[in-house]
Design an enzyme around this catalytic site. Structure first.
Site, PDB file in Angstrom:
ATOM      1  N   HIS A  13       6.838   7.517  12.836  1.00 31.93           N
ATOM      2  CA  HIS A  13       5.574   8.267  12.797  1.00 31.93           C
ATOM      3  C   HIS A  13       5.526   9.062  11.500  1.00 31.93           C
ATOM      4  O   HIS A  13       6.552   9.547  11.017  1.00 31.93           O
ATOM      5  CB  HIS A  13       5.472   9.237  13.983  1.00 31.93           C
ATOM      6  CG  HIS A  13       4.079   9.681  14.253  1.00 31.93           C
ATOM      7  ND1 HIS A  13       3.497  10.725  13.569  1.00 31.93           N
ATOM      8  CD2 HIS A  13       3.129   9.203  15.086  1.00 31.93           C
ATOM      9  CE1 HIS A  13       2.257  10.879  13.997  1.00 31.93           C
ATOM     10  NE2 HIS A  13       2.000   9.973  14.921  1.00 31.93           N
TER      11      HIS A  13
ATOM     12  N   ASP B  14       2.869   4.744  21.278  1.00 31.27           N
ATOM     13  CA  ASP B  14       2.531   3.328  21.539  1.00 31.27           C
ATOM     14  C   ASP B  14       3.671   2.527  22.135  1.00 31.27           C
ATOM     15  O   ASP B  14       3.479   1.380  22.528  1.00 31.27           O
ATOM     16  CB  ASP B  14       2.090   2.677  20.221  1.00 31.27           C
ATOM     17  CG  ASP B  14       0.805   3.295  19.719  1.00 31.27           C
ATOM     18  OD1 ASP B  14       0.775   3.781  18.582  1.00 31.27           O
ATOM     19  OD2 ASP B  14      -0.162   3.334  20.503  1.00 31.27           O
TER      20      ASP B  14
HETATM   21  C1  SDX Z   1      -0.152   6.019  15.783  1.00 29.39           C
HETATM   22  O1  SDX Z   1      -1.091   9.553  12.490  1.00 29.39           O
HETATM   23  C2  SDX Z   1      -1.076   9.619  13.773  1.00 29.39           C
HETATM   24  O2  SDX Z   1      -1.033  10.674  14.347  1.00 29.39           O
HETATM   25  C3  SDX Z   1      -1.158   8.266  14.472  1.00 29.39           C
HETATM   26  C4  SDX Z   1      -1.065   8.334  15.994  1.00 29.39           C
HETATM   27  C5  SDX Z   1      -2.278   9.002  16.598  1.00 29.39           C
HETATM   28  O3  SDX Z   1      -2.158   9.478  17.739  1.00 29.39           O
HETATM   29  O4  SDX Z   1      -3.365   8.960  15.962  1.00 29.39           O
HETATM   30  O5  SDX Z   1       0.096   9.023  16.374  1.00 29.39           O
HETATM   31  C6  SDX Z   1      -1.013   6.913  16.582  1.00 29.39           C
HETATM   32  O6  SDX Z   1      -0.643   5.362  14.893  1.00 29.39           O
HETATM   33  C7  SDX Z   1       1.333   5.986  16.065  1.00 29.39           C
HETATM   34  C8  SDX Z   1       2.107   5.061  15.080  1.00 29.39           C
HETATM   35  C9  SDX Z   1       1.935   3.641  15.579  1.00 29.39           C
HETATM   36  N1  SDX Z   1       2.474   2.665  14.586  1.00 29.39           N
HETATM   37  C10 SDX Z   1       3.599   1.999  14.822  1.00 29.39           C
HETATM   38  O7  SDX Z   1       4.336   2.159  15.791  1.00 29.39           O
HETATM   39  C11 SDX Z   1       3.888   0.924  13.778  1.00 29.39           C
HETATM   40  C12 SDX Z   1       5.359   1.018  13.347  1.00 29.39           C
HETATM   41  N2  SDX Z   1       5.564   2.267  12.651  1.00 29.39           N
HETATM   42  C13 SDX Z   1       5.457   2.254  11.208  1.00 29.39           C
HETATM   43  O8  SDX Z   1       4.708   1.275  10.610  1.00 29.39           O
HETATM   44  C14 SDX Z   1       5.505   3.619  10.550  1.00 29.39           C
HETATM   45  O9  SDX Z   1       6.489   4.324  11.179  1.00 29.39           O
HETATM   46  C15 SDX Z   1       4.228   4.448  10.512  1.00 29.39           C
HETATM   47  C16 SDX Z   1       3.097   3.687   9.914  1.00 29.39           C
HETATM   48  C17 SDX Z   1       3.867   4.876  11.893  1.00 29.39           C
HETATM   49  C18 SDX Z   1       4.523   5.672   9.658  1.00 29.39           C
HETATM   50  O10 SDX Z   1       4.754   5.216   8.392  1.00 29.39           O
HETATM   51  P1  SDX Z   1       5.026   6.258   7.156  1.00 29.39           P
HETATM   52  O11 SDX Z   1       4.981   7.655   7.592  1.00 29.39           O
HETATM   53  O12 SDX Z   1       4.139   5.856   6.025  1.00 29.39           O
HETATM   54  O13 SDX Z   1       6.528   5.990   6.854  1.00 29.39           O
HETATM   55  P2  SDX Z   1       7.023   4.813   5.952  1.00 29.39           P
HETATM   56  O14 SDX Z   1       6.271   3.546   6.251  1.00 29.39           O
HETATM   57  O15 SDX Z   1       7.067   5.308   4.547  1.00 29.39           O
HETATM   58  O16 SDX Z   1       8.519   4.606   6.518  1.00 29.39           O
HETATM   59  C19 SDX Z   1       9.546   5.488   6.098  1.00 29.39           C
HETATM   60  C20 SDX Z   1      10.800   4.611   6.120  1.00 29.39           C
HETATM   61  C21 SDX Z   1      10.606   3.277   5.396  1.00 29.39           C
HETATM   62  O17 SDX Z   1      11.893   2.885   4.928  1.00 29.39           O
HETATM   63  P3  SDX Z   1      12.241   3.188   3.347  1.00 29.39           P
HETATM   64  O18 SDX Z   1      11.091   2.602   2.532  1.00 29.39           O
HETATM   65  O19 SDX Z   1      12.302   4.697   3.267  1.00 29.39           O
HETATM   66  O20 SDX Z   1      13.546   2.509   3.144  1.00 29.39           O
HETATM   67  O21 SDX Z   1      11.097   4.247   7.491  1.00 29.39           O
HETATM   68  C22 SDX Z   1      10.988   2.851   7.647  1.00 29.39           C
HETATM   69  C23 SDX Z   1      10.198   2.306   6.463  1.00 29.39           C
HETATM   70  O22 SDX Z   1      10.593   0.983   6.167  1.00 29.39           O
HETATM   71  N3  SDX Z   1      10.258   2.619   8.899  1.00 29.39           N
HETATM   72  C24 SDX Z   1      10.576   1.710   9.799  1.00 29.39           C
HETATM   73  C25 SDX Z   1       9.630   1.877  10.828  1.00 29.39           C
HETATM   74  N4  SDX Z   1       8.784   2.866  10.514  1.00 29.39           N
HETATM   75  C26 SDX Z   1       9.165   3.326   9.307  1.00 29.39           C
HETATM   76  N5  SDX Z   1      11.542   0.769   9.840  1.00 29.39           N
HETATM   77  C27 SDX Z   1      11.563   0.004  10.951  1.00 29.39           C
HETATM   78  N6  SDX Z   1      10.704   0.101  11.990  1.00 29.39           N
HETATM   79  C28 SDX Z   1       9.730   1.033  11.956  1.00 29.39           C
HETATM   80  N7  SDX Z   1       8.870   1.148  12.972  1.00 29.39           N
END
Ligand code: SDX
Length: 427
Positions: free
Chosen positions: A305, A362
């Site tokens: 998140h 989720d």
């Molecule tokens: C919702 O914003 C909100 O409040 C949203 C929400 C709401 O109520 O409105 O809470 C609802 O959207 C919840 C999130 C649902 N999405 C997912 O579950 C999809 C999987 N999660 C990711 O795609 C990710 O965690 C996000 C999009 C939710 C957050 O992404 P960020 O904050 O932009 O973080 P990032 O992509 O920069 O990740 C940071 C690091 C990365 O690694 P590095 O580049 O630092 O090496 O963490 C890793 C990412 O690769 N990472 C994950 C991961 N999520 C982040 N690695 C594996 N699995 C994951 N799920």
């Protein structure tokens, strides 16, 4: 308490006010930065940028805290109802009994949609993704309610807000009915908001529909958990669309479109598909390895998140609700065991610990919704149904903010500098 931040740029020192909220991080007010320095700030994804002032919802991502108008989500999920949370988000305080009765009556009496709206569904293929249907039908509401699109009139904003909250369950249930070839079921004003939604979705004209109280309570709680969440991507979309003066129905349709993305509201659908693909606990290590592999685009859906760097408090309530639904329906789906073991293994894995990746709202929601009988494609529709009150509350807050202006971000331009046109026969 106000202090200043000093920025030294191009030999110029610029003082910028530091503003404090009631809780949470201070903000550096950079509104005069460009005028004073000729420079913009640069923050793709708004990692360090507050887009607005708001008093609706507050998240402490490190502590896993979520407050709606100051009330913790755990208390609201346990003791309140979705319609009471709607009143709270819209009006700022919990209602007195008479206020709650009035509000419930108002919402209940707005649940029907214009009879001609049903013709919009017939333009879609039966197998259209219901989120495509929601984008189209909610946007089409603008064509039916000219008496509530003057956003300068607080009374019209109030009516439009109530119409949107009241009609989303009807429109969502109609999208489901259309996809399965069953007749639309009209709202039943004798039922609760969530009970009415269950009847419009799973009832048929051929027989009486009995609302299961345990499922009604679970749906109401799931709606509460999805109601609002600060300036997430879809809420920011609604605010940006609303900042141009677009009517509320068009703004909510824009929010629905943004929520559909798998990184946002589409994650509940993606998370269940992932759990089903994993299929059994022995295959979890393979998927954890993929999630950690930088060369593999696979991510653990329902994990991570932007704000929560601790357990999403909504996921805690969601897991507890899942146990109640499985108990009420006497369900024993192996996918729940896969979810529990996946969470356990991920939370003990150095990669997820170091990156502070926890289950989010989720991760479990899809397992519950599937158990209740919703097809996977309907999961994000239910998210949009519940989030409508948050979008509407944030939209109202923005419109009534005297300081609000049309949102128009700038950019860091890295394209070609000016050059002259070359005629085709000379290239
Ligand atoms: C919702 O914003 C909100 O409040 C949203 C929400 C709401 O109520 O409105 O809470 C609802 O959207 C919840 C999130 C649902 N999405 C997912 O579950 C999809 C999987 N999660 C990711 O795609 C990710 O965690 C996000 C999009 C939710 C957050 O992404 P960020 O904050 O932009 O973080 P990032 O992509 O920069 O990740 C940071 C690091 C990365 O690694 P590095 O580049 O630092 O090496 O963490 C890793 C990412 O690769 N990472 C994950 C991961 N999520 C982040 N690695 C594996 N699995 C994951 N799920």
């Amino acid at each position: 308490m106000m202090s200043n931040a000093t920025l030294s740029i191009g030999g110029t020192n610029v003082e910028m006010p530091v503003l404090s909220g009631s809780i949470g991080p201070d903000v550096v007010d950079i509104r005069k930065l460009y005028a004073q320095t000729g420079a913009f700030t640069f923050d793709p994804g708004f990692m360090s940028t507050a887009s607005c002032e708001s008093s609706i919802t507050y998240i402490d991502g490190d502590e896993g805290v979520l407050l709606h108008r100051g009330y913790p989500i755990g208390q609201l999920a346990e003791q309140s109802s979705f319609l009471e949370v709607c009143y709270l988000l819209l009006n700022g305080d919990l209602p007195r009994q008479d206020e709650y009765a009035n509000f419930t009556r108002t919402i209940t009496r707005h649940t029907m949609v214009h009879e001609q709206l049903s013709t919009f569904y017939r333009g879609f293929r039966r197998d259209a993704h219901p989120m495509a249907v929601m984008c189209g039908v909610v946007g089409a509401l603008s064509a039916f309610y000219h008496d509530s699109t003057d956003i300068a009139d607080p009374e019209q904003r109030r009516i439009a807000s109530h119409r949107l909250i009241a009609k989303m369950p009807t429109i969502a249930a109609m999208a489901y009915k259309y996809s399965v070839g069953q007749p639309f079921i009209y709202p039943d004003n004798r039922l609760s908001y969530s009970g009415n939604f269950l009847k419009m979705t799973f009832g048929v004209p051929a027989e009486e529909y009995e609302v299961n109280p345990a499922i009604e309570r679970a749906m109401d709680r799931i709606f509460i958990l999805h109601a609002d969440h600060e300036q997430n991507a879809s809420t920011s979309t609604v605010r940006l669309a609303g900042s141009s003066g677009a009517n509320p129905f068009a703004c909510i349709a824009a929010g629905i479109a943004c929520l559909w993305g798998p990184a946002h509201g589409g994650a509940n659908e993606a998370a269940l598909n992932m759990l089903r693909e994993i299929g059994r606990p022995e295959r979890i290590p393979e998927y954890l390895a993929r999630a950690k592999d930088k060369n593999d685009p696979f991510r653990l859906m329902g994990f991570g998140h932007r704000v929560y760097k601790n357990y999403d408090p909504r996921a805690t309530v969601m897991q507890q609700t899942l146990r109640e639904v499985f108990e009420a329906l006497k369900i024993n789906d192996p996918v729940f065991e896969v979810a529990l073991q996946l969470e356990e293994m991920a939370l003990n894995d150095p990669y997820f610990i170091e990156k502070k990746l926890f289950p989010n709202v989720d991760f479990y929601s899809g397992v519950i919704l599937s158990a209740v009988g919703f097809p996977t494609e309907m999961f994000t529709v239910l998210f949009a149904l519940a989030r409508t009150v948050g979008w509407v509350a944030q939209w109202n807050e923005m419109i009534s903010d005297p300081a609000q202006k049309i949102g128009r971000p700038r950019q860091l331009y890295t394209g070609p500098t000016q050059r002259d046109y070359v005629p085709l026969n000379q290239r």
